[in-house]
Scaffold this active site. Sequence first.
Site, PDB file in Angstrom:
ATOM      1  N   SER A  53       0.791  -1.233   0.000  1.00 39.40           N
ATOM      2  CA  SER A  53       0.000   0.000   0.000  1.00 39.40           C
ATOM      3  C   SER A  53       0.823   1.283   0.000  1.00 39.40           C
ATOM      4  CB  SER A  53      -0.958   0.009   1.198  1.00 39.40           C
ATOM      5  OG  SER A  53      -2.056  -0.841   0.957  1.00 39.40           O
ATOM      6  N   LYS A  56      -0.028   3.760  -2.685  1.00 39.23           N
ATOM      7  CA  LYS A  56      -1.012   4.845  -2.560  1.00 39.23           C
ATOM      8  C   LYS A  56      -0.337   6.201  -2.350  1.00 39.23           C
ATOM      9  CE  LYS A  56      -4.633   1.787  -0.808  1.00 39.23           C
ATOM     10  NZ  LYS A  56      -3.935   0.528  -0.486  1.00 39.23           N
ATOM     11  N   SER A 113      -6.341   3.116   4.213  1.00 38.59           N
ATOM     12  CA  SER A 113      -5.626   2.553   3.068  1.00 38.59           C
ATOM     13  C   SER A 113      -6.608   1.802   2.174  1.00 38.59           C
ATOM     14  CB  SER A 113      -4.502   1.623   3.532  1.00 38.59           C
ATOM     15  OG  SER A 113      -3.611   1.337   2.484  1.00 38.59           O
TER      16      SER A 113
END
Length: 476
Positions: A53, A56, A113
């Site tokens: 993640s 992101k 997230s």
Amino acid sequence: MKIVAFFVILAGLAAVGADNASANPKYAGIVVDAKTGKVLYSEDPDSLRYPASLTKMMTLYMTFEALEAGRISLDSRVPVSAHAAAEPPSKLGVRAGSSVTVEQAIQALVTRSANDIATALGEFLGGSESRFAQLMTNKARALGMTRTTYRNANGLPNTAQMTTARDQARLGIALRQHFPQYYAYFSTRSFRFGTQTIGNHNRLLGNVNGVDGIKTGYTRAAGFNLVTSAQADGRSIVGVVLGGTSGGARDAQMRKLVAAYLPKASRGGASNLIAESRTPAAPVAVAASVPVPVQPTASPAVVAATSDVASLSLPNAGPVPSGRYEEKLAGASAYAPEPNARGAAAAVTAAMGARPMAVPTPAPEYMPQAAVREESVPATDSVTTASTRPSANSAAGWVIQIGVSQSRDAAMSLLQNAQDKGGQVLRSAKPFTVAVAAGGAQVYRARFGGFDDQKDALNACNALKKKGVACWASLQ
């Protein structure tokens, strides 16, 4: 006594065996002085890892860039497609066909997230997630992230999606320095969405002195990842831990790194270390300062602006097997920065030791029909000043470029628009256009010159960005 010594030796051998068993080949880490670019600590910083993640962070970089350019606003609605809604957790759980605001999307990515919202943002900004992933990769190259490749907007498993600790440190610094007006979102402890109160996954926020973000990540293949920014007493660092064996172990390691290296960071340095540079893969927009609204199904509106190391008893580290990545690079061409993309970008590249790599040649569908590729520019340019009094200094030294146009009049209009918005920022700058050959045609770069040094040019560009004028600074 001999028996006692024998058992002591056995105990020592067992301890060594236990250490070897606990050695973590996924681990990579780095700490960078965010004011000077100096690497204060590193272990396997250039070995390929899965970002999870942390992906992101680039999705948010692209979102902040669109906000800054005026192509979207915090109140713009981000539609959630069936594909986005079907992404696995972590997710916000928004139904297909509904929408969230850009600000809610930012908060969902920073705290929960949310994979579904990351995909929705990618589709919103890029027209499709695959196209957005190519734009993310292009942006990574422009920021000097030479070993990072994106394939989706959320970081869910994809064997071709890879990065390094050094590249993630570079992105962390760029997020804070390029978008100070939006960076505070990374400090969000929680936010309300409907009846939910959503907390931040980053457990260091509020618990470690100076920590103000940035992002956590986890997949089984990646391990536990964390990029952390910390500022205190005029010092500033960005640290990266990749491949932690657990969330607790990852956080404990980052605590050690912050405690050990924040006091060693400098109190002085450049105001903007990560300067964007042109890359062969990055398309050049016709007008950098004209806001372009983004439609959910439209093509993306691409805007050009476009060591002494103390031991912390870290686990033994080794690169993950590289074979799974190399097969994806077949037929790749070597990346080489544009010759005049120097200055701050080159300085921090040298300081952080970024290593060039072969990168995939972008598919034709990612290159807009009207894109101009600046690597075809001849060695000599003809220079025309936009003012009535030509200056011998217009085409020398540090400059700020705000856009490229197919006509001189349009380029001069860009300069006038920038002057109107910039006000005192450009009071002593000299506007001029540079005619260059591109694909058999002629285009005009809109630039401001007359800056004494790198710092002046970067400071002026940062001030222009805050006024809604996209730009980038370079040595002419």
